[in-house]
Scaffold this active site. Structure first.
Site, PDB file in Angstrom:
ATOM      1  N   ASP A 135      -3.039   6.082  12.359  1.00  8.56           N
ATOM      2  CA  ASP A 135      -2.257   5.379  11.345  1.00  8.56           C
ATOM      3  C   ASP A 135      -0.922   6.098  11.187  1.00  8.56           C
ATOM      4  O   ASP A 135      -0.853   7.184  10.603  1.00  8.56           O
ATOM      5  CB  ASP A 135      -3.023   5.363  10.026  1.00  8.56           C
ATOM      6  CG  ASP A 135      -2.290   4.614   8.909  1.00  8.56           C
ATOM      7  OD1 ASP A 135      -1.097   4.301   9.080  1.00  8.56           O
ATOM      8  OD2 ASP A 135      -2.918   4.354   7.865  1.00  8.56           O
ATOM      9  N   HIS A 142       0.966   5.130   6.892  1.00  8.75           N
ATOM     10  CA  HIS A 142       0.678   5.745   5.598  1.00  8.75           C
ATOM     11  C   HIS A 142       0.804   7.260   5.676  1.00  8.75           C
ATOM     12  O   HIS A 142       0.861   7.837   6.761  1.00  8.75           O
ATOM     13  CB  HIS A 142      -0.712   5.311   5.131  1.00  8.75           C
ATOM     14  CG  HIS A 142      -0.839   3.830   4.946  1.00  8.75           C
ATOM     15  ND1 HIS A 142      -1.340   2.994   5.928  1.00  8.75           N
ATOM     16  CD2 HIS A 142      -0.498   3.031   3.913  1.00  8.75           C
ATOM     17  CE1 HIS A 142      -1.310   1.745   5.501  1.00  8.75           C
ATOM     18  NE2 HIS A 142      -0.794   1.732   4.281  1.00  8.75           N
ATOM     19  N   SER A 179       0.812  -1.218   0.000  1.00  7.39           N
ATOM     20  CA  SER A 179       0.000   0.000   0.000  1.00  7.39           C
ATOM     21  C   SER A 179       0.846   1.268   0.000  1.00  7.39           C
ATOM     22  O   SER A 179       0.382   2.327  -0.436  1.00  7.39           O
ATOM     23  CB  SER A 179      -0.945   0.003   1.203  1.00  7.39           C
ATOM     24  OG  SER A 179      -0.214  -0.110   2.418  1.00  7.39           O
TER      25      SER A 179
END
Length: 423
Positions: free
Chosen positions: A399, A402, A155
């Site tokens: 998070d 990311h 990702s």
């Protein structure tokens, strides 16, 4: 009466070559044959810009003339390491607005999801000894005319893919571009250029039990040894390839390698040190590139590990903190977080240095380590409803892996742009 001298002794005496010198020459010949390929890699300059961490310098290139790399327009400034530098404020950044790029996934649209500040968007990377060329969307698309560019990995590489799309899409008319997804493959098409920018989900590069692009959160991760062709058949014909793989390997000190076919009853599993498993993947990737990517016409990049900021104690913060509520970067030039394993970076350097295939290393780890301010944190789409306990403690669901877009990953693509055209 003395016995006649042996033939080898007579030869030594006749040539006036001492046994000691003969032994030394024989040893040198043996070492040269045994390690010839390693010597060639070390002195042949085939590996570009490898610095496992700031204290190690890039290897010296040989005096032998290196042929021009595909897509290169010129050479980078002599003696300049574009990955060694500092962040400087620049009002000309970001290079696009979040609202103007409809291709950003809701996991990365921090402003849409309530992030109150925008400072993280305005920093530009400034190498110590030179300047980066400005990203030119027209040049990138003209270079891609009739060609394919592909990002392969997890990702984080998908974030870099989306960033590249956002950087170029604005100059393409609305009805002359499209984005489609089919399983592991997502394709952005620029129709007037007959060009595609693509992303392929393969978090380990090799075949694994985490290959489903949607449902892949598996705790007991398993990789099939040497099994790159299942994914690799979709990569053939690519002109510019950008690989990454790191985060998914970090399950502990050991990793499970399947010797048999995934899904078969044969459960021949070897548990090996993570560095050994990662080394196997790197070697397999390079073998695939050597067999399928002609270095005269194509380019292969590898993006280094993307750092996380899950432990505020690493930069002198709270023991229970992380990237949540962090709006300033780390100013210690020697900072290196505990989540970034130097032993894995050393594996990359070891394998790439021995490879005779030219691969360009995008060393984004150190520069990204400073950017604890640039993560999505809590400002993203939450796929599952948050519990009252989570809402009361945002640190618990922040998070710190990311990155917001626009943001840090646009700089990764500025570095890729520089190395593509001015290696």
């Amino acid at each position: 009466m003395k016995a006649p001298p042996s033939s080898s002794a007579a030869l030594l005496r006749k040539g006036r070559l001492s046994p000691y010198l003969f032994t030394l020459l024989a040893f040198i010949l043996f070492v040269t044959i045994l390690y010839g390929e390693d010597f060639n890699c070390i002195f042949g300059g085939q590996f570009e810009d490898y610095r496992p961490y700031p204290s190690l310098s890039s290897p010296t290139k040989s005096k032998k003339k290196v042929e021009k790399l595909a897509f290169a327009l010129g050479e980078g400034e002599s003696g300049c390491d574009i990955f060694s530098g500092r962040w400087v404020w620049d009002d000309r950044h970001p290079l696009y607005e979040e609202a103007d790029c409809p291709y950003i996934q809701p996991q990365l649209t921090c402003q849409e999801h309530g992030r109150p500040d925008t400072d993280y968007q305005h920093w530009r990377w400034q190498p110590h000894a030179c300047s980066l060329p400005s990203f030119n969307a027209t040049l990138m698309l003209e270079t891609l005319r009739g060609k394919r560019m592909m990002f392969v990995g997890d990702s984080l590489n998908r974030g870099q893919f989306v960033s590249m799309v956002c950087l170029v899409h604005k100059i393409i008319p609305e009805d002359r571009k499209s984005m489609t997804t089919n399983g592991s493959l997502t394709i952005f098409s620029a129709k007037d250029y007959n060009a595609t920018i693509e992303f392929y989900w393969a978090p380990f590069l090799l075949e694994s039990n985490s290959d489903d692009a949607i449902v892949h959160r598996i705790s007991d991760r398993l990789v099939r040894k040497g099994s790159i062709n299942k994914h690799g058949k979709h990569w053939k014909g690519v002109d510019i390839m950008v690989f990454n793989t790191y985060l998914w390997w970090m399950t502990g000190l050991k990793f499970k390698i399947l010797q048999a076919t995934l899904g078969s009853e044969d459960r021949d599993i070897a548990e090996v040190p993570t560095e050994d498993a990662y080394r196997m993947a790197m070697k397999t990737m390079l073998r695939w590139a050597k067999r399928n990517m002609d270095p005269n016409n194509t380019r292969v990049f590898f993006t280094s590990m993307s750092p996380t900021h899950a432990k505020a104690i690493d930069w002198g913060g709270s023991e229970k903190g992380n990237c949540y509520n962090q709006s300033e970067m780390i100013d210690d030039p020697n900072y290196w977080g505990s989540d970034s394993r130097k032993s894995v970076m050393n594996v990359i350097g070891e394998v790439f240095r021995k490879s005779r295939y030219p691969i360009t290393f995008l060393n984004i780890t150190q520069m990204s380590s400073y950017r604890k301010d640039a993560h999505t944190s809590i400002y993203k789409k939450q796929w599952n409803p948050l519990t009252p306990e989570q809402l009361a403690n945002p640190v618990s669901y922040a998070d710190c892996t990311h990155w917001c877009l626009p943001g840090l990953q646009d700089t990764w693509n500025e570095l890729l742009f520089a190395k593509l055209f001015y290696p």
